[in-house]
Design a protein around this motif. Sequence first.
Motif, PDB file in Angstrom:
ATOM      1  N   ALA A 190      -1.928   6.850   0.333  1.00 38.10           N
ATOM      2  CA  ALA A 190      -2.885   5.973   1.000  1.00 38.10           C
ATOM      3  C   ALA A 190      -2.698   6.004   2.514  1.00 38.10           C
ATOM      4  CB  ALA A 190      -2.735   4.545   0.478  1.00 38.10           C
ATOM      5  N   PHE A 191      -1.461   6.111   2.976  1.00 38.69           N
ATOM      6  CA  PHE A 191      -1.208   6.145   4.412  1.00 38.69           C
ATOM      7  C   PHE A 191      -1.459   7.539   4.990  1.00 38.69           C
ATOM      8  CE2 PHE A 191       0.828   2.282   3.129  1.00 38.69           C
ATOM      9  CZ  PHE A 191       0.659   1.432   4.214  1.00 38.69           C
ATOM     10  N   ILE A 192      -1.150   8.563   4.224  1.00 35.49           N
ATOM     11  CA  ILE A 192      -1.462   9.921   4.661  1.00 35.49           C
ATOM     12  C   ILE A 192      -2.974  10.063   4.846  1.00 35.49           C
ATOM     13  CG2 ILE A 192      -1.470  12.344   3.973  1.00 35.49           C
ATOM     14  CD1 ILE A 192       1.265  11.396   4.840  1.00 35.49           C
ATOM     15  N   ALA A 193      -3.746   9.466   3.934  1.00 36.60           N
ATOM     16  CA  ALA A 193      -5.204   9.532   4.025  1.00 36.60           C
ATOM     17  C   ALA A 193      -5.720   8.851   5.292  1.00 36.60           C
ATOM     18  CB  ALA A 193      -5.833   8.896   2.791  1.00 36.60           C
ATOM     19  N   ARG A 194      -4.962   7.894   5.796  1.00 39.78           N
ATOM     20  CA  ARG A 194      -5.342   7.205   7.027  1.00 39.78           C
ATOM     21  C   ARG A 194      -4.947   7.988   8.280  1.00 39.78           C
ATOM     22  NH1 ARG A 194      -6.223   1.857   7.372  1.00 39.78           N
ATOM     23  NH2 ARG A 194      -5.039   1.835   9.320  1.00 39.78           N
ATOM     24  N   GLY A 195      -4.187   9.056   8.090  1.00 40.79           N
ATOM     25  CA  GLY A 195      -3.742   9.851   9.225  1.00 40.79           C
ATOM     26  C   GLY A 195      -2.364   9.487   9.732  1.00 40.79           C
TER      27      GLY A 195
ATOM     28  N   ARG B 296       4.061  -6.036  -5.599  1.00 38.31           N
ATOM     29  CA  ARG B 296       3.200  -4.849  -5.746  1.00 38.31           C
ATOM     30  C   ARG B 296       3.137  -4.399  -7.193  1.00 38.31           C
ATOM     31  NH1 ARG B 296       2.668   0.600  -5.324  1.00 38.31           N
ATOM     32  NH2 ARG B 296       4.888   0.996  -5.580  1.00 38.31           N
ATOM     33  N   ASP B 297       4.223  -4.597  -7.938  1.00 39.47           N
ATOM     34  CA  ASP B 297       4.227  -4.226  -9.354  1.00 39.47           C
ATOM     35  C   ASP B 297       3.241  -5.078 -10.141  1.00 39.47           C
ATOM     36  OD1 ASP B 297       6.308  -2.422  -8.806  1.00 39.47           O
ATOM     37  OD2 ASP B 297       7.811  -3.976  -9.104  1.00 39.47           O
ATOM     38  N   THR B 298       3.153  -6.360  -9.790  1.00 36.81           N
ATOM     39  CA  THR B 298       2.259  -7.274 -10.497  1.00 36.81           C
ATOM     40  C   THR B 298       0.800  -6.917 -10.270  1.00 36.81           C
ATOM     41  OG1 THR B 298       3.881  -9.060 -10.334  1.00 36.81           O
ATOM     42  CG2 THR B 298       1.597  -9.710 -10.753  1.00 36.81           C
ATOM     43  N   ASN B 299       0.468  -6.528  -9.037  1.00 34.20           N
ATOM     44  CA  ASN B 299      -0.922  -6.202  -8.710  1.00 34.20           C
ATOM     45  C   ASN B 299      -0.955  -5.086  -7.675  1.00 34.20           C
ATOM     46  OD1 ASN B 299      -3.662  -6.145  -8.233  1.00 34.20           O
ATOM     47  ND2 ASN B 299      -3.832  -8.265  -7.541  1.00 34.20           N
ATOM     48  N   PRO B 300      -0.711  -3.830  -8.098  1.00 37.74           N
ATOM     49  CA  PRO B 300      -0.635  -2.720  -7.141  1.00 37.74           C
ATOM     50  C   PRO B 300      -1.905  -2.545  -6.315  1.00 37.74           C
ATOM     51  CG  PRO B 300       0.201  -2.050  -9.293  1.00 37.74           C
ATOM     52  CD  PRO B 300      -0.446  -3.384  -9.478  1.00 37.74           C
ATOM     53  N   THR B 301      -3.050  -2.647  -6.969  1.00 40.18           N
ATOM     54  CA  THR B 301      -4.310  -2.465  -6.249  1.00 40.18           C
ATOM     55  C   THR B 301      -4.536  -3.598  -5.257  1.00 40.18           C
ATOM     56  OG1 THR B 301      -5.261  -1.303  -8.153  1.00 40.18           O
ATOM     57  CG2 THR B 301      -6.794  -2.153  -6.501  1.00 40.18           C
ATOM     58  N   GLY B 302      -4.229  -4.829  -5.683  1.00 43.24           N
ATOM     59  CA  GLY B 302      -4.397  -5.971  -4.793  1.00 43.24           C
ATOM     60  C   GLY B 302      -3.494  -5.887  -3.577  1.00 43.24           C
ATOM     61  N   TRP B 303      -2.260  -5.423  -3.775  1.00 39.03           N
ATOM     62  CA  TRP B 303      -1.335  -5.253  -2.650  1.00 39.03           C
ATOM     63  C   TRP B 303      -1.888  -4.238  -1.664  1.00 39.03           C
ATOM     64  CZ3 TRP B 303       1.366  -1.297  -0.342  1.00 39.03           C
ATOM     65  CH2 TRP B 303       2.401  -1.662   0.518  1.00 39.03           C
ATOM     66  N   LEU B 304      -2.342  -3.112  -2.168  1.00 35.12           N
ATOM     67  CA  LEU B 304      -2.837  -2.044  -1.300  1.00 35.12           C
ATOM     68  C   LEU B 304      -4.126  -2.459  -0.600  1.00 35.12           C
ATOM     69  CD1 LEU B 304      -1.846   0.698  -0.460  1.00 35.12           C
ATOM     70  CD2 LEU B 304      -3.231   1.715  -2.274  1.00 35.12           C
ATOM     71  N   ASP B 305      -4.985  -3.186  -1.292  1.00 40.47           N
ATOM     72  CA  ASP B 305      -6.224  -3.664  -0.668  1.00 40.47           C
ATOM     73  C   ASP B 305      -5.917  -4.618   0.479  1.00 40.47           C
ATOM     74  OD1 ASP B 305      -7.732  -2.182  -2.419  1.00 40.47           O
ATOM     75  OD2 ASP B 305      -8.237  -3.871  -3.731  1.00 40.47           O
ATOM     76  N   ALA B 306      -4.961  -5.519   0.264  1.00 43.35           N
ATOM     77  CA  ALA B 306      -4.580  -6.477   1.318  1.00 43.35           C
ATOM     78  C   ALA B 306      -3.982  -5.742   2.506  1.00 43.35           C
ATOM     79  CB  ALA B 306      -3.606  -7.495   0.768  1.00 43.35           C
ATOM     80  N   VAL B 307      -3.148  -4.751   2.237  1.00 43.52           N
ATOM     81  CA  VAL B 307      -2.507  -3.988   3.310  1.00 43.52           C
ATOM     82  C   VAL B 307      -3.529  -3.181   4.089  1.00 43.52           C
ATOM     83  CG1 VAL B 307      -0.869  -2.150   3.814  1.00 43.52           C
ATOM     84  CG2 VAL B 307      -0.282  -3.912   2.155  1.00 43.52           C
ATOM     85  N   ALA B 308      -4.491  -2.570   3.385  1.00 39.44           N
ATOM     86  CA  ALA B 308      -5.510  -1.765   4.048  1.00 39.44           C
ATOM     87  C   ALA B 308      -6.294  -2.574   5.070  1.00 39.44           C
ATOM     88  CB  ALA B 308      -6.453  -1.173   3.001  1.00 39.44           C
TER      89      ALA B 308
END
Length: 285
Positions: free
Chosen positions: A92-97, A270-282
């Motif tokens: 996800a971070f590589i995709a951001r550059g 992040r284990d409980t909600n991996p997608t939610g964690w990544l969405d919040a971080v994004a």
Amino acid sequence: MSRSRLAPVAARTVGVVAGVVGVLVPIAGAVIARRAAALYETPDVVPAPGLEPVSVGGLPGWIRPGGDGTTWAVFLPGLGSHPLRHQDVADAFIARGDTVLFASHSARHPARRHGFGLREEDEALAWLRFAAARGATEVVLLGWSFGASLWLRLLAGPLPVRVRSVVLTGPLSDWDATVAHGAGGGLIGRAAAAVMRWTLRVPGLARLAGQDRPVRLGLPEVAGPAPSLLVVHGDADRTVPLDSSRALVASWPGTARLHVVAGATHGGERDTNPTGWLDAVALAV
């Protein structure tokens, strides 16, 4: 027995009690501090393909280049955790550059105990200097628990790179509150935290507690203008109290947001909600 005879007896009794307390309190403080600083063995992690091993001061790390190499995402794990505990978010971070760096600190097995952040702070700074030497001019700092506390310590002073944003998950931002929380809270918990804090500040007792120098537990204050902050914390955390993250966000001298993960225990946000964690971080970085 007359009052005149009772007075010496009472005085001796008070003296004995005071002596016992004077011995037991430092011992109790040392035991609490040693327990709070203890490190336990954790499972190893196999690096994913594409991660290049590096080392700073004998500490292991892994990088994966991304973008033009000027913006980096630097990760620090919690106590006893493997540096690659969250390596699957690299894409996800590589995709951001961003170039991704999974750094480490010495608060991990086979070390017996940590230094409450005093010596580990220098290790975290060494990784930012490493990134700067490799071309980084701007970083996103991501830290879990103890690793988050190291970033907070560094943000109070000058850094070799510009910090764009900070993401802290289950941050150990208040040792007093954490020790009190772990001891069950209330009067007993607060007393345990106070005794440990006092013990660690006394040179001889600090050594008894397993530290090579006195320790002051308070984190330095981050002055503004500060980078934007996202704090992710589980509401079922029995190790670090959620209220300490609320206080951190409320006092932050810049843009700050708290994302609470329902049902997540410490380290499991992040284990409980991996997608939610990544969405919040994004949204934060």
